[in-house]
Design a protein around this motif. Structure first.
Motif, PDB file in Angstrom:
ATOM      1  N   ILE A   1      -3.514  -3.096 -10.820  1.00  0.00           N
ATOM      2  CA  ILE A   1      -3.790  -4.428 -10.275  1.00  0.00           C
ATOM      3  C   ILE A   1      -2.625  -4.800  -9.364  1.00  0.00           C
ATOM      4  CG2 ILE A   1      -4.120  -6.862 -10.838  1.00  0.00           C
ATOM      5  CD1 ILE A   1      -5.242  -5.904 -13.578  1.00  0.00           C
ATOM      6  N   ASN A   2      -2.920  -5.088  -8.115  1.00  0.00           N
ATOM      7  CA  ASN A   2      -1.874  -5.449  -7.154  1.00  0.00           C
ATOM      8  C   ASN A   2      -1.515  -6.925  -7.204  1.00  0.00           C
ATOM      9  OD1 ASN A   2      -1.577  -2.847  -6.189  1.00  0.00           O
ATOM     10  ND2 ASN A   2      -2.912  -3.150  -4.432  1.00  0.00           N
ATOM     11  N   ASP A   3      -2.512  -7.801  -7.258  1.00  0.00           N
ATOM     12  CA  ASP A   3      -2.277  -9.244  -7.213  1.00  0.00           C
ATOM     13  C   ASP A   3      -2.219  -9.803  -8.633  1.00  0.00           C
ATOM     14  OD1 ASP A   3      -2.166 -11.969  -6.739  1.00  0.00           O
ATOM     15  OD2 ASP A   3      -3.712 -11.931  -5.181  1.00  0.00           O
ATOM     16  N   LEU A   4      -1.053  -9.657  -9.253  1.00  0.00           N
ATOM     17  CA  LEU A   4      -0.879 -10.078 -10.646  1.00  0.00           C
ATOM     18  C   LEU A   4      -1.016 -11.582 -10.807  1.00  0.00           C
ATOM     19  CD1 LEU A   4       2.078  -7.733 -11.624  1.00  0.00           C
ATOM     20  CD2 LEU A   4      -0.342  -7.459 -12.201  1.00  0.00           C
ATOM     21  N   ALA A   5      -0.538 -12.350  -9.841  1.00  0.00           N
ATOM     22  CA  ALA A   5      -0.603 -13.812  -9.944  1.00  0.00           C
ATOM     23  C   ALA A   5      -2.057 -14.282 -10.002  1.00  0.00           C
ATOM     24  CB  ALA A   5       0.130 -14.468  -8.782  1.00  0.00           C
ATOM     25  N   CYS A   6      -2.900 -13.767  -9.143  1.00  0.00           N
ATOM     26  CA  CYS A   6      -4.319 -14.138  -9.144  1.00  0.00           C
ATOM     27  C   CYS A   6      -4.976 -13.733 -10.469  1.00  0.00           C
ATOM     28  CB  CYS A   6      -5.027 -13.478  -7.967  1.00  0.00           C
ATOM     29  SG  CYS A   6      -6.713 -14.042  -7.686  1.00  0.00           S
ATOM     30  N   ALA A   7      -4.557 -12.597 -11.011  1.00  0.00           N
ATOM     31  CA  ALA A   7      -5.118 -12.090 -12.264  1.00  0.00           C
ATOM     32  C   ALA A   7      -4.595 -12.836 -13.488  1.00  0.00           C
ATOM     33  CB  ALA A   7      -4.824 -10.601 -12.402  1.00  0.00           C
ATOM     34  N   GLY A   8      -3.568 -13.668 -13.302  1.00  0.00           N
ATOM     35  CA  GLY A   8      -2.994 -14.399 -14.428  1.00  0.00           C
ATOM     36  C   GLY A   8      -2.101 -13.533 -15.296  1.00  0.00           C
ATOM     37  N   LEU A   9      -1.572 -12.459 -14.718  1.00  0.00           N
ATOM     38  CA  LEU A   9      -0.731 -11.519 -15.452  1.00  0.00           C
ATOM     39  C   LEU A   9       0.700 -11.595 -14.935  1.00  0.00           C
ATOM     40  CD1 LEU A   9      -3.290  -8.591 -15.353  1.00  0.00           C
ATOM     41  CD2 LEU A   9      -2.825 -10.102 -17.291  1.00  0.00           C
ATOM     42  N   PHE A  10       1.645 -11.166 -15.770  1.00  0.00           N
ATOM     43  CA  PHE A  10       3.051 -11.344 -15.441  1.00  0.00           C
ATOM     44  C   PHE A  10       3.834 -10.059 -15.257  1.00  0.00           C
ATOM     45  CE2 PHE A  10       1.548 -14.987 -17.844  1.00  0.00           C
ATOM     46  CZ  PHE A  10       1.786 -15.996 -16.922  1.00  0.00           C
ATOM     47  N   LYS A  11       3.243  -8.922 -15.628  1.00  0.00           N
ATOM     48  CA  LYS A  11       3.933  -7.656 -15.429  1.00  0.00           C
ATOM     49  C   LYS A  11       2.933  -6.616 -14.944  1.00  0.00           C
ATOM     50  CE  LYS A  11       3.902  -6.609 -20.386  1.00  0.00           C
ATOM     51  NZ  LYS A  11       4.740  -6.234 -21.518  1.00  0.00           N
ATOM     52  N   THR A  12       3.453  -5.556 -14.386  1.00  0.00           N
ATOM     53  CA  THR A  12       2.607  -4.497 -13.845  1.00  0.00           C
ATOM     54  C   THR A  12       1.537  -4.137 -14.863  1.00  0.00           C
ATOM     55  OG1 THR A  12       4.479  -3.663 -12.589  1.00  0.00           O
ATOM     56  CG2 THR A  12       2.620  -2.168 -12.893  1.00  0.00           C
ATOM     57  N   SER A  13       0.273  -4.172 -14.413  1.00  0.00           N
ATOM     58  CA  SER A  13      -0.851  -3.966 -15.332  1.00  0.00           C
ATOM     59  C   SER A  13      -1.909  -3.077 -14.702  1.00  0.00           C
ATOM     60  CB  SER A  13      -1.480  -5.310 -15.706  1.00  0.00           C
ATOM     61  OG  SER A  13      -0.562  -6.119 -16.406  1.00  0.00           O
ATOM     62  N   TYR A  14      -2.663  -2.429 -15.590  1.00  0.00           N
ATOM     63  CA  TYR A  14      -3.676  -1.469 -15.190  1.00  0.00           C
ATOM     64  C   TYR A  14      -4.972  -1.755 -15.943  1.00  0.00           C
ATOM     65  CZ  TYR A  14       0.523   0.935 -13.731  1.00  0.00           C
ATOM     66  OH  TYR A  14       1.721   1.236 -13.154  1.00  0.00           O
ATOM     67  N   ILE A  15      -6.094  -1.606 -15.247  1.00  0.00           N
ATOM     68  CA  ILE A  15      -7.404  -1.695 -15.892  1.00  0.00           C
ATOM     69  C   ILE A  15      -7.747  -0.300 -16.386  1.00  0.00           C
ATOM     70  CG2 ILE A  15      -9.858  -2.182 -15.556  1.00  0.00           C
ATOM     71  CD1 ILE A  15      -8.923  -4.079 -13.231  1.00  0.00           C
TER      72      ILE A  15
END
Length: 108
Positions: free
Chosen positions: A55-69
């Protein structure tokens, strides 16, 4: 709730489970289909990593650290879990289009 929304759900397995972010990829009146989201990547095998979408746009996703689906793990839950749950975010349009392309390129 709609496809590409992200919320926190309790995901159970065997004897345990935990709360984790999940991505809605489909829903109807009876079920919601989800992909889990993880921040763990480096300790995974190459085979598992090929199923992880960054996931590139963490802010839009509501996430705070590098994350993967984790597109290799599909979850199916009763649509009842959506009652009184608000999304923490959603995939940005860019991430959404990249995910669709990723899934098309990685069909089994």
């Amino acid at each position: 709730m709609s496809p590409f929304d992200i919320f926190i759900a309790y995901i159970s397995w065997g004897d345990g489970g935990k709360h984790r972010p999940v991505l809605v990829y489909a829903l109807d009146d009876a079920y919601v289909r989800l992909y889990p989201i993880t921040s763990r990547y480096d300790n995974k095998s190459e085979a598992v990593r090929t199923k992880y979408f960054a996931i590139n746009d963490l802010a839009c996703a509501g996430l705070f650290k590098t994350s993967y689906i984790d597109t290799g793990t599909r979850l199916k839950q009763s649509a009842n879990i959506l009652h009184n749950i608000k999304p923490i975010g959603k995939l940005s349009e860019g991430d959404k289009q990249r995910l669709i392309q990723f899934l098309q390129n990685n069909k089994k």
